[in-house]
Design an enzyme around this catalytic site. Structure first.
Site, PDB file in Angstrom:
ATOM      1  N   GLU A   1      40.231  41.802  42.383  1.00  6.69           N
ATOM      2  CA  GLU A   1      39.651  41.368  43.652  1.00  6.69           C
ATOM      3  C   GLU A   1      38.956  40.025  43.484  1.00  6.69           C
ATOM      4  OE1 GLU A   1      36.229  41.149  43.153  1.00  6.69           O
ATOM      5  OE2 GLU A   1      36.559  42.124  41.232  1.00  6.69           O
TER       6      GLU A   1
ATOM      7  N   GLU B   1      38.444  40.225  39.064  1.00  7.29           N
ATOM      8  CA  GLU B   1      39.815  39.712  39.190  1.00  7.29           C
ATOM      9  C   GLU B   1      40.849  40.655  38.573  1.00  7.29           C
ATOM     10  OE1 GLU B   1      40.027  35.814  37.421  1.00  7.29           O
ATOM     11  OE2 GLU B   1      38.161  35.165  38.372  1.00  7.29           O
TER      12      GLU B   1
END
Length: 350
Positions: free
Chosen positions: A168, A317
């Site tokens: 994310e 991430e």
């Protein structure tokens, strides 16, 4: 099936149980795929991006423009997630679900590091609403985010994907993660709040005050008891578009018998929410690491998860999940490449 898998593991030419967690991982992967010869074909990484209305309350040291700036950086191949995807052979998809920026000029690039990487446009809105005052999203927006997660997983499956990691990008998304941890784990909110991207003690105190008020208003609006009965309500009220898409991706991947590599604090919060909706989805999840964000270890304990790594990671991430992939690969190679006692002409001594 489990007995057959265990028999194969125990007959590999090694002392029984001597490969520890690799044997546990091999069992899990074989059960997910219902085979004695598992595969990690075409690994894919989904990175969902979205902004949060609660960021306006100063709950993050990073400004919201960092979300879109990093998303563009990913298209140029310069992020941590890019490096690890290249290292371990993952196909990266970057999906804008709700970033507060117009990416129309950045949907393609000519970077030598990422020549074909572009942002997939599935924008629902330019960030969620501020859940201090109102629900972060409507039910219609929630449904759209769910469809994005399903679509992305189905695209990966169509390409032959057997293993999926999810990441994310969304400034302030530790705030809804902390609230979900508190509500779904029945833990005091103060124990669930950490520094995020680098808040000092005063910043953490302010974050707690803001999130406490938001939770109080949520209960007042819904007239619910202290522990929410229906997990959908706090998921919609506090979640980010990128987080809902990640939950959906996890559930779709489990439904389709994919291996799911779960990353750090935010993705563990999404996994926690997913398991509250469908408990069996946890069987498909491998929790890859315990990060340094305050509360991550506690949240893993709530789930009953044993992380593979503890490297002090808190980048997000999906980078921790990618770092752990070689361990999963080793477990699969153990099942497919290691000889057994009979073929190796070694006396089985147990």
């Amino acid at each position: 099936m489990q007995a057959a898998i265990q028999e194969k593991i125990d007959n590999l030419n090694k002392p029984k149980g001597s490969l520890g967690r690799l044997e546990e991982l091999a069992m899990q992967v074989c059960l997910i795929q219902q085979t004695l010869s598992p595969s990690l074909a075409h690994p894919c990484h989904l990175l969902f991006g979205g902004d949060h209305g609660i960021e306006r309350e100063g709950v993050s040291v990073s400004p919201r423009e960092v979300t879109w700036q990093q998303m563009i950086n990913f298209t140029r191949g310069g992020g941590g997630v890019n490096m690890f995807c290249r290292q371990h052979g993952f196909k990266l998809r970057i999906i804008d679900v709700g970033v507060d920026y117009d990416f129309s000029e950045h949907f393609s690039n000519t970077s030598p590091l990422a020549p074909d990487l572009s942002i997939i446009d599935r924008k629902i809105a330019r960030g969620t609403k501020n859940f201090l005052y109102e629900p972060a999203m409507s039910e219609e927006e929630f449904d759209r985010a769910i469809q994005v997660g399903v679509e992305m997983v189905d695209d990966c499956i169509a390409e032959g994907c057997h293993v999926l990691s999810i990441g994310e990008m969304g400034i302030a998304n530790t705030s809804p993660s902390s609230i979900w941890m508190s509500l779904f784990g029945n833990i005091p909110l103060k124990d669930c709040i950490g520094a995020g991207a680098g808040l000092n003690n005063d910043g953490i105190r302010h974050k707690y005050e803001v999130l406490s008020k938001a939770v109080e208003r949520f209960y007042g609006l819904n007239g619910q008891p202290i522990k929410p009965i229906n997990p959908i309500k706090p998921i919609i009220y506090f979640g980010g578009f990128e987080m809902i898409a990640a939950i959906s991706a996890m559930l779709r991947a489990a439904e389709q018998h994919l291996i799911i590599l779960v990353d750090g604090f935010i993705m563990t919060a999404c996994a926690l929410a997913a398991t509250r909706l469908y408990p069996a989805s946890q069987d498909y999840m491998i929790f890859t690491h315990c990060g340094d964000e305050s509360g991550h270890r506690m949240m893993l304990d709530i789930i009953g998860a044993k992380p593979l790594l503890h490297l002090g990671l808190r980048l997000g991430e999906g980078t921790g999940a990618l770092c752990a992939f070689p361990i999963v690969d080793s477990a699969v190679r153990m099942m497919n490449e290691m000889n057994n006692f009979e073929r190796a002409n070694i006396t089985k001594y147990f």
